[in-house]
Motif scaffolding. Structure first.
Motif, PDB file in Angstrom:
ATOM      1  N   UNK A  56     -44.845 -13.499   8.193  1.00 30.73           N
ATOM      2  CA  UNK A  56     -45.192 -14.454   9.253  1.00 30.73           C
ATOM      3  C   UNK A  56     -46.551 -14.161   9.884  1.00 30.73           C
ATOM      4  N   UNK A  57     -46.845 -12.866  10.136  1.00 28.40           N
ATOM      5  CA  UNK A  57     -48.095 -12.544  10.845  1.00 28.40           C
ATOM      6  C   UNK A  57     -49.340 -12.746   9.983  1.00 28.40           C
ATOM      7  N   UNK A  58     -49.124 -13.127   8.691  1.00 25.36           N
ATOM      8  CA  UNK A  58     -50.273 -13.413   7.819  1.00 25.36           C
ATOM      9  C   UNK A  58     -50.474 -14.918   7.624  1.00 25.36           C
ATOM     10  N   UNK A  59     -49.719 -15.731   8.351  1.00 24.23           N
ATOM     11  CA  UNK A  59     -49.917 -17.190   8.298  1.00 24.23           C
ATOM     12  C   UNK A  59     -51.031 -17.527   9.293  1.00 24.23           C
ATOM     13  N   UNK A  60     -51.947 -18.413   8.883  1.00 24.66           N
ATOM     14  CA  UNK A  60     -53.183 -18.644   9.650  1.00 24.66           C
ATOM     15  C   UNK A  60     -52.933 -19.058  11.096  1.00 24.66           C
ATOM     16  N   UNK A  61     -51.795 -19.719  11.362  1.00 26.52           N
ATOM     17  CA  UNK A  61     -51.546 -20.193  12.732  1.00 26.52           C
ATOM     18  C   UNK A  61     -50.627 -19.260  13.528  1.00 26.52           C
ATOM     19  N   UNK A  62     -50.196 -18.156  12.925  1.00 28.22           N
ATOM     20  CA  UNK A  62     -49.263 -17.249  13.603  1.00 28.22           C
ATOM     21  C   UNK A  62     -49.782 -16.874  15.003  1.00 28.22           C
ATOM     22  N   UNK A  63     -48.908 -16.983  16.001  1.00 30.28           N
ATOM     23  CA  UNK A  63     -49.266 -16.556  17.349  1.00 30.28           C
ATOM     24  C   UNK A  63     -50.048 -17.573  18.172  1.00 30.28           C
ATOM     25  N   UNK A  64     -50.384 -18.731  17.583  1.00 27.94           N
ATOM     26  CA  UNK A  64     -51.138 -19.752  18.332  1.00 27.94           C
ATOM     27  C   UNK A  64     -50.153 -20.708  19.014  1.00 27.94           C
ATOM     28  N   UNK A  65     -50.621 -21.510  19.985  1.00 25.83           N
ATOM     29  CA  UNK A  65     -49.721 -22.494  20.614  1.00 25.83           C
ATOM     30  C   UNK A  65     -49.133 -23.472  19.584  1.00 25.83           C
ATOM     31  N   UNK A  66     -49.874 -23.764  18.509  1.00 24.78           N
ATOM     32  CA  UNK A  66     -49.340 -24.673  17.472  1.00 24.78           C
ATOM     33  C   UNK A  66     -48.133 -24.033  16.772  1.00 24.78           C
ATOM     34  N   UNK A  67     -48.219 -22.763  16.556  1.00 30.65           N
ATOM     35  CA  UNK A  67     -47.117 -22.006  15.927  1.00 30.65           C
ATOM     36  C   UNK A  67     -45.867 -22.097  16.802  1.00 30.65           C
ATOM     37  N   UNK A  68     -46.074 -21.978  18.110  1.00 32.02           N
ATOM     38  CA  UNK A  68     -44.938 -22.020  19.043  1.00 32.02           C
ATOM     39  C   UNK A  68     -44.224 -23.374  19.003  1.00 32.02           C
ATOM     40  N   UNK A  69     -44.973 -24.409  18.606  1.00 28.89           N
ATOM     41  CA  UNK A  69     -44.354 -25.753  18.562  1.00 28.89           C
ATOM     42  C   UNK A  69     -43.451 -25.949  17.344  1.00 28.89           C
ATOM     43  N   UNK A  70     -43.574 -25.078  16.357  1.00 32.30           N
ATOM     44  CA  UNK A  70     -42.798 -25.251  15.106  1.00 32.30           C
ATOM     45  C   UNK A  70     -41.476 -24.501  15.191  1.00 32.30           C
ATOM     46  N   UNK A  71     -40.430 -25.063  14.560  1.00 30.09           N
ATOM     47  CA  UNK A  71     -39.188 -24.295  14.501  1.00 30.09           C
ATOM     48  C   UNK A  71     -39.259 -23.334  13.313  1.00 30.09           C
ATOM     49  N   UNK A  72     -38.224 -22.497  13.180  1.00 29.62           N
ATOM     50  CA  UNK A  72     -38.258 -21.421  12.192  1.00 29.62           C
ATOM     51  C   UNK A  72     -38.443 -21.951  10.762  1.00 29.62           C
ATOM     52  N   UNK A  73     -37.743 -23.023  10.435  1.00 27.07           N
ATOM     53  CA  UNK A  73     -37.857 -23.563   9.074  1.00 27.07           C
ATOM     54  C   UNK A  73     -39.258 -24.137   8.833  1.00 27.07           C
ATOM     55  N   UNK A  74     -39.818 -24.795   9.842  1.00 22.42           N
ATOM     56  CA  UNK A  74     -41.175 -25.345   9.700  1.00 22.42           C
ATOM     57  C   UNK A  74     -42.206 -24.226   9.506  1.00 22.42           C
ATOM     58  N   UNK A  75     -41.995 -23.115  10.185  1.00 27.05           N
ATOM     59  CA  UNK A  75     -42.904 -21.972  10.023  1.00 27.05           C
ATOM     60  C   UNK A  75     -42.809 -21.419   8.601  1.00 27.05           C
ATOM     61  N   UNK A  76     -41.553 -21.317   8.114  1.00 20.25           N
ATOM     62  CA  UNK A  76     -41.363 -20.826   6.743  1.00 20.25           C
ATOM     63  C   UNK A  76     -42.059 -21.771   5.750  1.00 20.25           C
ATOM     64  N   UNK A  77     -41.912 -23.074   5.978  1.00 20.91           N
ATOM     65  CA  UNK A  77     -42.542 -24.059   5.098  1.00 20.91           C
ATOM     66  C   UNK A  77     -44.070 -23.963   5.155  1.00 20.91           C
ATOM     67  N   UNK A  78     -44.580 -23.722   6.356  1.00 20.43           N
ATOM     68  CA  UNK A  78     -46.025 -23.571   6.520  1.00 20.43           C
ATOM     69  C   UNK A  78     -46.527 -22.377   5.690  1.00 20.43           C
ATOM     70  N   UNK A  79     -45.750 -21.286   5.706  1.00 18.40           N
ATOM     71  CA  UNK A  79     -46.154 -20.103   4.927  1.00 18.40           C
ATOM     72  C   UNK A  79     -46.108 -20.393   3.428  1.00 18.40           C
ATOM     73  N   UNK A  80     -45.119 -21.187   3.009  1.00 21.50           N
ATOM     74  CA  UNK A  80     -44.999 -21.536   1.576  1.00 21.50           C
ATOM     75  C   UNK A  80     -46.196 -22.414   1.169  1.00 21.50           C
ATOM     76  N   UNK A  81     -46.528 -23.369   2.034  1.00 21.35           N
ATOM     77  CA  UNK A  81     -47.656 -24.243   1.696  1.00 21.35           C
ATOM     78  C   UNK A  81     -48.980 -23.486   1.752  1.00 21.35           C
TER      79      UNK A  81
END
Ligand SMILES: [Fe+2]
Ligand SMILES: [Fe+2]
Length: 308
Positions: A56-81
């Motif tokens: 997770x901490x290697x995803x470009x948006x990790x820790x930003x306000x945009x990241x906070x808006x995503x749920x857990x599955x959306x974050x996982x999908x973001x990392x996959x993409x």
């Protein structure tokens, strides 16, 4: 009467002998450890949408306000993409590299181990690019095409015909992805498919780095100061654009985010800056050892968030 070798002749012979020894070692390693990803990886296994592909901490948006808006599955999908986009960048770079290697073989004698290894590396990269494309398809990421900027940069490289830059760029990109993919291999919580891709790539890329490094060393030593000055700037430029290509704007669109806003958030994200610095370290240490990166030429690397 045989010609007496001149001191330069002796040095050139020694260099060729070293080159051939290295090539023989790499060819032996390739014969032992080469993988066909089409049969090694189970491409039909279901992909769990809750698995991250990158920590997770290697995803470009990790820790930003945009990241906070995503749920857990959306974050996982973001990392996959993001990883799928990275593999698309990998395809772009490998195609450019393969063209450079083919040119290198064309300029050499294929009875040498050195030229034969270059072709072996092309064969590895053919399999890697196909593997990356399969990963893109398996994860539903929509395209393997690079950005227009990267596309033009690749075409410029074809025109410039600069084999030394091909080797230097390869060292940067291969060390960078090696560091990233080793983290993926170590993290057992990540998506098994992404980790299988990373594992095959890391094993085969180690040889490519072992081929490019002494080649760059030889070529850099023979370069004039004027040429070195241009080369330093061009390499920093290439590295900057290669890393920018890791996260295509479509990654953000797929997450339902505004790509311009997301890119700004990533650009100022200290976690993402740290990831790029960590993954660049080995390549930049090597460039520093060679004298390509000097205390007075760090600015473009720092600006690109590749150096602290
Ligand atoms: Fe590769
Ligand atoms: Fe490679």
């Amino acid at each position: 009467m045989p010609a007496t070798p001149t001191p330069t002749g002796t040095l050139a012979q020694q260099r060729n002998a070293d080159r051939e020894l290295n090539a023989a070692r790499l060819l032996r390693a390739s014969a032992k450890h080469s993988y066909d990803p089409l049969t090694e990886i189970d491409w039909t296994a279901p992909v769990d949408p809750d698995h991250y592909a990158l920590p997770a901490h290697r995803v470009a948006l990790y820790g930003t306000p945009l990241w906070d808006r995503l749920d857990e599955r959306q974050r996982a999908q973001l990392s996959v993409h993001q990883f799928a986009s990275t593999t698309a960048a990998g395809i772009w770079f490998e195609l450019v590299l393969m063209e450079g290697l083919i040119r290198h073989v064309y300029a050499n004698d294929l009875t040498t181990g050195h030229a034969q290894y270059a072709l072996t590396e092309v064969a590895d990269e053919c399999r890697h690019s196909t593997m990356f494309a399969r990963y893109i398809t398996a994860t539903g990421y929509p395209s393997a095409r690079p950005t227009r900027r990267a596309d033009l940069l690749g075409r410029l490289h074809f025109l410039l015909n600069d084999t030394t830059m091909t080797f230097a760029g390869a060292i940067f990109v291969e060390e960078f992805t090696d560091a990233m993919q080793r983290e993926m291999i170590r993290d057992e919580s990540l998506q098994p498919l992404a980790r299988s891709v990373a594992r095959i790539h890391v094993v085969e890329e180690a040889r490519h780095i072992g081929y490019a490094k002494p080649e760059l060393e030889r070529r850099w030593a023979a370069m004039t100061p004027a040429r070195r000055a241009i080369f330093r700037r061009a390499l920093a430029h290439l590295a900057h654009h290669a890393v920018a290509e890791l996260v295509h704007p479509r990654v953000y669109t797929l997450a339902g985010l505004d790509p311009a806003e997301a890119r700004r958030a990533a650009a100022t994200n200290p976690h993402w800056r740290q990831a790029r610095i960590d993954w660049s370290r080995k390549a930049l240490d090597f460039f520093t050892d060679l004298g390509i990166l000097t205390p007075t030429t760090t600015r473009p690397w720092r600006r690109a968030s590749l150096l602290p």
